[in-house]
Design a protein around this motif. Structure first.
Motif, mmCIF file in Angstrom:
data_model
loop_
_atom_site.group_PDB
_atom_site.id
_atom_site.type_symbol
_atom_site.label_atom_id
_atom_site.label_comp_id
_atom_site.label_asym_id
_atom_site.label_seq_id
_atom_site.Cartn_x
_atom_site.Cartn_y
_atom_site.Cartn_z
ATOM 1 N N ALA A 19 0.838 -1.205 0.000
ATOM 2 C CA ALA A 19 0.000 0.000 0.000
ATOM 3 C C ALA A 19 0.870 1.250 0.000
ATOM 4 O O ALA A 19 0.609 2.214 -0.743
ATOM 5 C CB ALA A 19 -0.936 0.002 1.204
ATOM 6 N N ASP A 20 1.914 1.254 0.826
ATOM 7 C CA ASP A 20 2.847 2.380 0.845
ATOM 8 C C ASP A 20 3.501 2.557 -0.524
ATOM 9 O O ASP A 20 3.672 3.680 -1.015
ATOM 10 C CB ASP A 20 3.936 2.163 1.895
ATOM 11 N N THR A 21 3.869 1.435 -1.148
ATOM 12 C CA THR A 21 4.502 1.480 -2.462
ATOM 13 C C THR A 21 3.565 2.087 -3.502
ATOM 14 O O THR A 21 3.971 2.919 -4.317
ATOM 15 C CB THR A 21 4.908 0.063 -2.909
ATOM 16 N N ALA A 22 2.292 1.676 -3.471
ATOM 17 C CA ALA A 22 1.312 2.212 -4.414
ATOM 18 C C ALA A 22 1.118 3.711 -4.212
ATOM 19 O O ALA A 22 1.026 4.477 -5.181
ATOM 20 C CB ALA A 22 -0.026 1.483 -4.253
ATOM 21 N N ILE A 23 1.069 4.137 -2.956
ATOM 22 C CA ILE A 23 0.880 5.562 -2.655
ATOM 23 C C ILE A 23 2.055 6.385 -3.174
ATOM 24 O O ILE A 23 1.879 7.442 -3.792
ATOM 25 C CB ILE A 23 0.699 5.768 -1.143
ATOM 26 N N VAL A 24 3.268 5.899 -2.933
ATOM 27 C CA VAL A 24 4.458 6.620 -3.384
ATOM 28 C C VAL A 24 4.510 6.676 -4.913
ATOM 29 O O VAL A 24 4.782 7.727 -5.499
ATOM 30 C CB VAL A 24 5.738 5.969 -2.820
ATOM 31 N N CYS A 25 4.251 5.549 -5.574
ATOM 32 C CA CYS A 25 4.275 5.518 -7.042
ATOM 33 C C CYS A 25 3.214 6.443 -7.624
ATOM 34 O O CYS A 25 3.469 7.165 -8.600
ATOM 35 C CB CYS A 25 4.063 4.090 -7.541
ATOM 36 N N GLY A 26 2.014 6.431 -7.030
ATOM 37 C CA GLY A 26 0.959 7.339 -7.494
ATOM 38 C C GLY A 26 1.344 8.791 -7.307
ATOM 39 O O GLY A 26 1.108 9.626 -8.187
ATOM 40 N N GLY A 27 1.959 9.107 -6.167
ATOM 41 C CA GLY A 27 2.388 10.487 -5.917
ATOM 42 C C GLY A 27 3.457 10.949 -6.880
ATOM 43 O O GLY A 27 3.415 12.077 -7.384
ATOM 44 N N VAL A 28 4.423 10.064 -7.156
ATOM 45 C CA VAL A 28 5.490 10.407 -8.106
ATOM 46 C C VAL A 28 4.912 10.638 -9.497
ATOM 47 O O VAL A 28 5.287 11.581 -10.206
ATOM 48 C CB VAL A 28 6.555 9.300 -8.141
ATOM 49 N N LEU A 29 3.970 9.783 -9.905
ATOM 50 C CA LEU A 29 3.349 9.934 -11.223
ATOM 51 C C LEU A 29 2.577 11.241 -11.322
ATOM 52 O O LEU A 29 2.612 11.918 -12.367
ATOM 53 C CB LEU A 29 2.423 8.745 -11.497
ATOM 54 N N ILE A 30 1.909 11.639 -10.250
ATOM 55 C CA ILE A 30 1.177 12.909 -10.249
ATOM 56 C C ILE A 30 2.132 14.087 -10.414
ATOM 57 O O ILE A 30 1.842 15.043 -11.143
ATOM 58 C CB ILE A 30 0.356 13.049 -8.949
ATOM 59 N N VAL A 31 3.275 14.026 -9.726
ATOM 60 C CA VAL A 31 4.272 15.098 -9.869
ATOM 61 C C VAL A 31 4.758 15.189 -11.314
ATOM 62 O O VAL A 31 4.873 16.280 -11.886
ATOM 63 C CB VAL A 31 5.464 14.845 -8.915
ATOM 64 N N ILE A 32 5.028 14.026 -11.932
ATOM 65 C CA ILE A 32 5.497 14.017 -13.320
ATOM 66 C C ILE A 32 4.438 14.598 -14.256
ATOM 67 O O ILE A 32 4.739 15.421 -15.132
ATOM 68 C CB ILE A 32 5.852 12.582 -13.745
#
Length: 201
Positions: free
Chosen positions: A173-186
């Motif tokens: 879950a933490d991994t999904a949250i971080v990946c989603g956040g990084v994608l939003i920044v990009i």
């Protein structure tokens, strides 16, 4: 009677319209759905829901396995001492941050879910659907622990098990949250908005 000097202006307008449609299609918006914006939005919502469901299911299944087979046992070495699977109950946020603020993080997770649902109403971008789906699935995964695990409702401790060397223990879950956040920044840096429009600052 049409004047000759009107034709260039009309041609320019048609060219601009074609360019806008091309930008919209490239951004994953409604025009590729046969000119039906409602259909485009529904497709993006389905994409978001699928990504969220997969992320949530993987997180839930791995946590069940960890509790049943790893909790109370020695850690499993995956890559020597560099990566281990170790069952840990975490009262804080991702990566063990803020252990004394369990209820606060529960409220924040619930608020994130509400915000994502509201954004989905105007969602016309596949990349944004993926990013928000990852955030939603991750938030639901950890919120489930907060609600249903001990020591109590809204105070439950999250099950973490991925333990890299010299780093905090975390879960999918933490991994999904971080990946989603990084994608939003990009996506934000590239100027792509959730509604599929592209802007240039």
């Amino acid at each position: 009677m049409e004047r000759a000097d009107d034709k260039p202006e009309r041609a320019d307008a048609e060219t601009a319209g074609t360019a806008e449609e091309g930008t919209a299609v490239a951004a994953g918006t409604g025009p590729e759905e046969g000119g039906r914006p409602g259909a485009g939005r529904r497709r993006r919502v389905v994409e978001l829901a699928i990504v969220a469901a997969v992320a949530y299911a993987l997180d839930l299944i791995t946590k069940i396995l960890v509790v049943e087979r790893l909790e109370g046992h020695d850690p499993i070495e995956v890559i020597g001492t560099w990566l281990r699977f170790q069952a840990v109950r975490n009262p804080g946020a991702a990566f063990g941050i803020g252990e004394a603020l369990t209820i606060v993080f529960t409220v924040i997770a619930a608020a994130v879910i509400v915000v994502i649902v509201r954004i989905a109403r105007k969602l016309y971008s596949t990349p944004w659907a993926v990013a928000l789906g990852l955030l939603l699935g991750g938030a639901l995964g950890n919120l489930t622990d907060r609600v249903f695990r001990s020591p109590g409702v809204f105070r439950g401790h999250v099950v973490d098990f991925i333990a890299p060397a010299h780093f905090a223990v975390f879960n999918l879950a933490d991994t999904a949250i971080v990946c989603g956040g990084v994608l939003i920044v990009i996506l934000s840096f590239r100027g792509l908005d959730p509604d599929g429009t592209v802007h240039r600052d």
